[in-house]
Design an enzyme around this catalytic site. Sequence first.
Site, PDB file in Angstrom:
ATOM      1  N   ASN A 124      -2.342  34.970  15.441  1.00  0.00           N
ATOM      2  CA  ASN A 124      -2.021  36.093  16.331  1.00  0.00           C
ATOM      3  C   ASN A 124      -2.434  37.422  15.703  1.00  0.00           C
ATOM      4  OD1 ASN A 124      -0.940  37.826  18.225  1.00  0.00           O
ATOM      5  ND2 ASN A 124       0.860  36.619  18.563  1.00  0.00           N
ATOM      6  N   ARG A 129      -8.050  43.329  10.945  1.00  0.00           N
ATOM      7  CA  ARG A 129      -6.750  43.455  10.275  1.00  0.00           C
ATOM      8  C   ARG A 129      -6.482  42.279   9.329  1.00  0.00           C
ATOM      9  NH1 ARG A 129      -0.852  43.899  10.627  1.00  0.00           N
ATOM     10  NH2 ARG A 129      -0.705  42.163  12.040  1.00  0.00           N
ATOM     11  N   ARG A 173       4.342  37.149   9.166  1.00  0.00           N
ATOM     12  CA  ARG A 173       3.647  36.101   8.427  1.00  0.00           C
ATOM     13  C   ARG A 173       4.057  36.049   6.958  1.00  0.00           C
ATOM     14  NH1 ARG A 173       0.793  39.381  11.246  1.00  0.00           N
ATOM     15  NH2 ARG A 173      -0.175  38.720  13.201  1.00  0.00           N
ATOM     16  N   LYS A 215      -3.875  24.470  14.659  1.00  0.00           N
ATOM     17  CA  LYS A 215      -5.085  25.278  14.479  1.00  0.00           C
ATOM     18  C   LYS A 215      -5.298  25.654  13.018  1.00  0.00           C
ATOM     19  CE  LYS A 215      -8.167  28.715  15.095  1.00  0.00           C
ATOM     20  NZ  LYS A 215      -7.993  29.505  13.890  1.00  0.00           N
ATOM     21  N   PRO A 232     -11.111  23.299  14.638  1.00  0.00           N
ATOM     22  CA  PRO A 232     -10.087  24.291  14.985  1.00  0.00           C
ATOM     23  C   PRO A 232     -10.289  24.823  16.401  1.00  0.00           C
ATOM     24  CG  PRO A 232     -11.223  24.858  12.924  1.00  0.00           C
ATOM     25  CD  PRO A 232     -12.003  23.781  13.579  1.00  0.00           C
ATOM     26  N   ASP A 234      -9.247  27.546  18.975  1.00  0.00           N
ATOM     27  CA  ASP A 234      -8.593  28.819  19.264  1.00  0.00           C
ATOM     28  C   ASP A 234      -8.894  29.186  20.724  1.00  0.00           C
ATOM     29  OD1 ASP A 234     -11.294  29.451  19.056  1.00  0.00           O
ATOM     30  OD2 ASP A 234     -10.823  31.511  18.561  1.00  0.00           O
TER      31      ASP A 234
END
Length: 276
Positions: A124, A129, A173, A215, A232, A234
């Site tokens: 997320n 970033r 996180r 994922k 993976p 997404d």
Amino acid sequence: MKIQVFENGVKLLNPENFSLEQTFECGQCFKWQKQDGKYKGIAFNKELVVYNSGNDIIFENISLNEFDSIWADYFDLNTDYSRIIKHLSNINPILKQATDECPGIRILRQDPWEALCSFIISQNNNIPRIKKIINLLCQNFSDSPNNIKSFPSADTIAKLSEQDLSPIRAGFRAKYIIDAAEKVSKGIINLESIATMPIEEAKNNLMQIKGVGPKVADCVMLYGLHNLSAFPIDVWMKKIMDKFFKGQNPSIFGPYAGVAQQYLYHYIRSHPEVLI
DNA sequence: GCCCAGGTATAAA
DNA sequence: TTTATACATGGG
């Protein structure tokens, strides 16, 4: 692979299926930075500057020994990607387009712990970033013996509290990073032994870590443990599967599903109109 | 201000 | 078992 050794580095002469740009910018790694047309990065406690010179690629200021023992492996230069591309491009027209567009992607052999931690941070989150957080993690907590800002080990992170991590601005996180570090540090999670397990069992083990779902587990298998069948999924891959591979699953790509995923991901991010 | 990001944990249906 | 919502933060 033709190699030329200089007094101040190693030059790869016109390598096949190897593009720095495509390899570094396809979303598999977050620590390489472009400065003055050269990529600067750190892996396995070694710093490297690498850049294009015409059709050649120069690994600056390293010995042939370091190239052979570290970087040839890291960049997966001993794997025959032309064979993989030939195989994949016969499966489906969109895969052929993708491989035609970015045939220079290599699946890096990243450090397993670094890949695990990096993709926990990726959830997320957006790529700029993610890079910023990982950079802050290295700047603040690197434990390198040589004064370079390498990725901190699981043992080092395991000694920190959630509050200690506040400077890296990882948000929710942070607790996941700590949990992963503790499990790896204590040996509850052994990434080397997970590498030898069948992929479903391996993923189930990884998903014992808080903040690791299907994922992130696939990302660890593919980028950290070099299991090229890991796939993976997404938001982008979901759209691609729906549009071009409706009702099918990643096993149609065979043992190279993960490489297929990387070509498709890179291609579709620069051509989102294809999905419309 | 607003929407969203290489998802996952948790609760509710 | 499937579906909905919160989550920290800041890029665009």
